[in-house]
Design an enzyme around this catalytic site. Structure first.
Site, PDB file in Angstrom:
ATOM      1  N   CYS A 114      17.712   5.941  36.767  1.00 12.01           N
ATOM      2  CA  CYS A 114      16.323   5.324  37.259  1.00 12.01           C
ATOM      3  C   CYS A 114      16.504   5.056  38.336  1.00 12.01           C
ATOM      4  CB  CYS A 114      15.670   4.120  36.317  1.00 12.01           C
ATOM      5  SG  CYS A 114      14.115   3.856  37.524  1.00 12.01           S
ATOM      6  N   GLY A 215      17.214  17.996  34.802  1.00 12.50           N
ATOM      7  CA  GLY A 215      16.874  18.121  36.557  1.00 12.50           C
ATOM      8  C   GLY A 215      15.935  19.026  36.612  1.00 12.50           C
TER       9      GLY A 215
END
Length: 315
Positions: A114, A215
């Protein structure tokens, strides 16, 4: 916390590693703040999603507060295999959190990816990629304190500018007993830059445990291309599934049946209106005109949304 406990005790916990040994690429719903909750996990599981993560939960709060446990973690017997993702920076706190969820989930994941400022300033998330010894220690602790050998312990990371450091981190985690590693192919600083799929491939080639690629995967075709580029064992999707929860089942855009399923599931689960509405806004992004969005996106009650869907789409 767990919905109906008596029902949950009957739940068949699964070994997530069986998915990675199936010979198929594992299709995974990412941990998403506010969004990857039980109702949405129930929806994507209907459309060929193999493995779901909870949103990231701060382990220290979860261990300390019954209120946090009740609001952050809900599951039921159909919600498997399930990985609970924790933000943690102390091995024993992560172990205590893992012990609480162990009877109800199939594994935990340590968030080392994160990039949000608050997480990094608290010592959570992506800053952990610079602390390989701590990550190793946390994985080892959970491994030694959870009795169930099928309970998985995974990590989700971002990459370093110097990829040697990422490979070193992954090899240390593997030595500590991590089950698999999910790699978001960007550095901490990168937000919308292209994903470094070549980096994920290098990491995959230096490991003997499964590696999951993450991603910018928006469609099933993207997922297939990324798997081909990276040789990853699994593909994790976030926003692509928000826009089209039926993506893994091969739909190019959200089918109306999926919208109907979301309405049914969300109402059954008592999903708060804002969350119910936001999911529909994402799902209908590609299939509604600008004018329709203007009207739909400002609706302010469940009944108004249901009327709109019925009037315009027969849902």
């Amino acid at each position: 916390m767990i919905g109906d406990i008596s029902e949950t005790k009957e739940c068949q916990l699964k070994d997530p590693m069986d998915l990675f040994h199936s010979g198929q690429v594992v299709k995974i719903c990412a941990p998403m703040v506010r969004y990857s909750k039980l109702a949405f996990r129930t929806l994507v599981r209907k459309y060929s999603c193999d493995l779901c993560y909870t949103p990231m939960i701060v382990a220290a709060d979860f261990v300390r507060s019954a209120k946090a446990r009740d609001s952050e973690f809900t599951t039921n017997k159909g919600d498997h295999p399930l990985i609970v993702q924790f933000a943690a920076k102390e091995a024993q706190v992560l172990c205590d959190a893992a012990r609480i969820v162990c009877p109800f989930a199939d594994g935990i994941d340590l968030n080392c990816g994160c990039p949000q400022r608050w997480a990094i300033s608290e010592g959570y998330g992506a800053c952990l990629i610079n602390k390989p010894e701590l990550v190793k220690d946390m994985v080892r602790h959970v491994r030694s304190q959870i009795d169930n050998p099928k309970f998985s312990v995974s990590i989700k990371i971002r990459i370093h500018e110097d990829l040697k450091r990422t490979v070193d981190l992954c090899q240390k985690a593997e030595a500590a007993g991590v089950s698999w590693i999910t790699v978001h192919g960007r550095s901490i600083e990168e937000r919308h830059q292209p994903v470094h799929y070549d980096a994920i491939k290098i990491i995959k080639q230096s490991m003997s445990i499964p590696v999951v690629a993450n991603g910018d995967i928006k469609t099933l075709k993207d997922a297939e291309n990324v798997q081909h580029l990276t040789e990853a064992d699994g593909i994790m999707v976030a926003r692509g599934l928000l826009a089209n929860p039926a993506m893994f089942a091969g739909y190019e855009e959200t089918p109306f049946q999926c919208i109907q399923d979301w309405v049914d599931i969300a109402l059954e689960h008592g999903t708060p209106f804002t969350c119910f509405h936001h999911h529909l806004m994402y799902m209908m992004e590609r299939i509604t005109s600008k004018q329709e969005k203007k009207v739909f996106n400002v609706l302010s009650s469940t009944s108004a949304v249901l009327d709109y869907l019925n009037d315009h789409y027969g849902v």
